[in-house]
Write a protein that holds these residues in place. Structure first.
Motif, PDB file in Angstrom:
ATOM      1  N   HIS A 148       0.823  -1.202   0.000  1.00  8.81           N
ATOM      2  CA  HIS A 148       0.000   0.000   0.000  1.00  8.81           C
ATOM      3  C   HIS A 148       0.862   1.260   0.000  1.00  8.81           C
ATOM      4  O   HIS A 148       0.622   2.193  -0.773  1.00  8.81           O
ATOM      5  CB  HIS A 148      -0.912  -0.007   1.243  1.00  8.81           C
ATOM      6  N   THR A 149       1.890   1.296   0.844  1.00  6.70           N
ATOM      7  CA  THR A 149       2.760   2.474   0.935  1.00  6.70           C
ATOM      8  C   THR A 149       3.487   2.709  -0.382  1.00  6.70           C
ATOM      9  O   THR A 149       3.622   3.855  -0.833  1.00  6.70           O
ATOM     10  CB  THR A 149       3.771   2.303   2.079  1.00  6.70           C
ATOM     11  N   ALA A 150       3.944   1.634  -1.021  1.00  2.00           N
ATOM     12  CA  ALA A 150       4.614   1.764  -2.317  1.00  2.00           C
ATOM     13  C   ALA A 150       3.680   2.394  -3.342  1.00  2.00           C
ATOM     14  O   ALA A 150       4.088   3.271  -4.117  1.00  2.00           O
ATOM     15  CB  ALA A 150       5.077   0.391  -2.796  1.00  2.00           C
ATOM     16  N   SER A 151       2.419   1.959  -3.329  1.00  4.30           N
ATOM     17  CA  SER A 151       1.461   2.510  -4.301  1.00  4.30           C
ATOM     18  C   SER A 151       1.197   3.982  -4.037  1.00  4.30           C
ATOM     19  O   SER A 151       1.004   4.765  -4.968  1.00  4.30           O
ATOM     20  CB  SER A 151       0.153   1.707  -4.275  1.00  4.30           C
ATOM     21  N   ASN A 154      11.519  13.032  -8.169  1.00  4.06           N
ATOM     22  CA  ASN A 154      10.782  11.882  -8.702  1.00  4.06           C
ATOM     23  C   ASN A 154      11.640  10.627  -8.836  1.00  4.06           C
ATOM     24  O   ASN A 154      11.164   9.517  -8.597  1.00  4.06           O
ATOM     25  CB  ASN A 154      10.176  12.231 -10.066  1.00  4.06           C
ATOM     26  N   ASP A 155      12.902  10.790  -9.223  1.00  2.00           N
ATOM     27  CA  ASP A 155      13.764   9.623  -9.430  1.00  2.00           C
ATOM     28  C   ASP A 155      13.911   8.812  -8.147  1.00  2.00           C
ATOM     29  O   ASP A 155      13.729   7.586  -8.138  1.00  2.00           O
ATOM     30  CB  ASP A 155      15.152  10.045  -9.926  1.00  2.00           C
ATOM     31  N   VAL A 156      14.229   9.494  -7.063  1.00  2.00           N
ATOM     32  CA  VAL A 156      14.408   8.816  -5.771  1.00  2.00           C
ATOM     33  C   VAL A 156      13.085   8.209  -5.313  1.00  2.00           C
ATOM     34  O   VAL A 156      13.049   7.090  -4.774  1.00  2.00           O
ATOM     35  CB  VAL A 156      14.951   9.797  -4.713  1.00  2.00           C
ATOM     36  N   TYR A 204      12.397   4.884  -6.997  1.00  5.31           N
ATOM     37  CA  TYR A 204      13.202   3.804  -6.414  1.00  5.31           C
ATOM     38  C   TYR A 204      12.705   3.423  -5.021  1.00  5.31           C
ATOM     39  O   TYR A 204      12.724   2.249  -4.646  1.00  5.31           O
ATOM     40  CB  TYR A 204      14.673   4.216  -6.363  1.00  5.31           C
ATOM     41  N   ALA A 205      12.269   4.422  -4.254  1.00  4.89           N
ATOM     42  CA  ALA A 205      11.746   4.140  -2.911  1.00  4.89           C
ATOM     43  C   ALA A 205      10.499   3.264  -2.995  1.00  4.89           C
ATOM     44  O   ALA A 205      10.345   2.291  -2.233  1.00  4.89           O
ATOM     45  CB  ALA A 205      11.430   5.447  -2.184  1.00  4.89           C
TER      46      ALA A 205
END
Length: 328
Positions: free
Chosen positions: A81-84, A109-111, A114-115
């Motif tokens: 959920h957090t990734a989304s 945005n790049d970081v 990846y996160a």
């Protein structure tokens, strides 16, 4: 480690949710400590942890009473959920979430990409370590596909003034309801219930998720920016039309079209005018009626669940009624 105040009424569940958060912390091993801390701050930013809570509650229905496993799978669900959410913030160019700076606004945005990707990896590592069958991993993969399809469906309909209620429901079925459905399914299936029961749990989760997202969208037209922790009506400016607005378009298309046709050039005054029209057109009430239908469906299905030795069924009913009847 402070959980949302709603869990104080459910001490056993509160303890398991705390254990899930602790496991999430332990699973984060990034060399970039700034980004690691940003992810941790997001995890502890006051979210209700509803998805892992449903996973834990449905895990009480099976014969496999492995608390460590249930907690680990709950942690994997919340990581997914957090990734989304991190990826949502990139797409939406969001600067804040829950009144805190987003990872994209702090690190770019790049970081942030990846996160979010790293959290997907963490999610699958926990699933691989604790899931007892390939069925759960398959369901997780399919759910990620449906979540992505919902997000892509929403993107494809940006600024589309012909978007229908059915289009909206299809998109939120993927981007929101799918993760609720997965949580309930995994909780039941991985605790040793039958596949039939796990699929019943999944249907309950989907109804909860649909009602939850509709109510979330209703609140965009009922709360101010400070209460929501995000800019009210920013979605409208970005061409994302939620249910209250779609309902209003049916009744007041002539008033709304000149404003919406401005697309990204809409001013703050324009968005406030949209807000006023939606409120006066009964768009909010009509959206609430549909949310109430899904809420009723979920609660009736919960009532039909078998009784357990503990109060799991009562808790499921109470929590579902509480979150779907919320005003914030």
């Amino acid at each position: 480690m402070k959980l949302h105040s709603m869990w104080q009424e459910y001490p056993a569940l509160q303890a398991d949710l705390s254990a899930s958060l602790q496991l999430m912390e332990k699973s984060l091993k990034l060399k970039n400590k700034e980004v690691e801390q940003a992810i941790l701050s997001m995890i502890h930013s006051g979210g209700k942890l509803l998805r892992p809570a449903y996973q834990l509650l449905f895990s009480a229905y099976g014969s496999d009473k492995d608390r460590e496993k249930a907690v680990a799978l709950a942690a994997s669900i919340e990581m997914l959920h957090t990734a989304s959410l991190i990826h949502d913030d990139i797409v939406d160019h969001a600067d804040t979430r829950r009144k805190l700076p987003t990872i994209r606004s702090e690190f770019g945005n790049d970081v942030a990409v990846y996160a979010g990707d790293y959290l997907f990896v963490c999610c699958f590592k926990l699933m691989a370590d604790y899931a007892s069958s390939m069925k759960s991993l398959q369901m997780n993969s399919r759910s990620m596909e449906k979540i992505l399809a919902g997000e892509l469906g929403q993107m494809s309909k940006r600024y589309d003034l012909s978007v229908t209620v059915e289009d909206y429901l299809e998109n939120i079925r993927g981007k929101t309801a799918e993760l609720f459905a997965l949580s309930c399914f995994i909780g039941a299936y991985e605790s040793g219930t039958s596949l039939r029961f796990a699929n019943q749990a999944r249907e309950i989760g989907e109804a909860i998720g649909l009602a939850f997202q509709i109510m979330d969208d209703v609140l965009d037209y009922s709360q101010d920016a400070a209460a929501l922790g995000k800019p009210v009506l920013e979605d409208v400016r970005q061409g994302v039309y939620s249910l209250p607005l779609l309902m209003a378009l049916k009744n007041d298309r002539q008033q709304l079209l000149p404003l919406l046709e401005k697309q990204a050039a809409m001013t703050e005054a324009d968005t406030h005018e949209v807000y006023r029209i939606v409120q006066e057109s009964a768009g909010i009430d009509e959206a609430k009626k549909l949310a109430a239908d899904y809420t009723k469906k979920a609660l009736q299905a919960i009532q039909k669940l078998p009784e357990t030795k503990d109060e799991t069924k009562t808790y499921l009913y109470q929590i579902t009624a509480q979150i779907l009847g919320r005003s914030n």
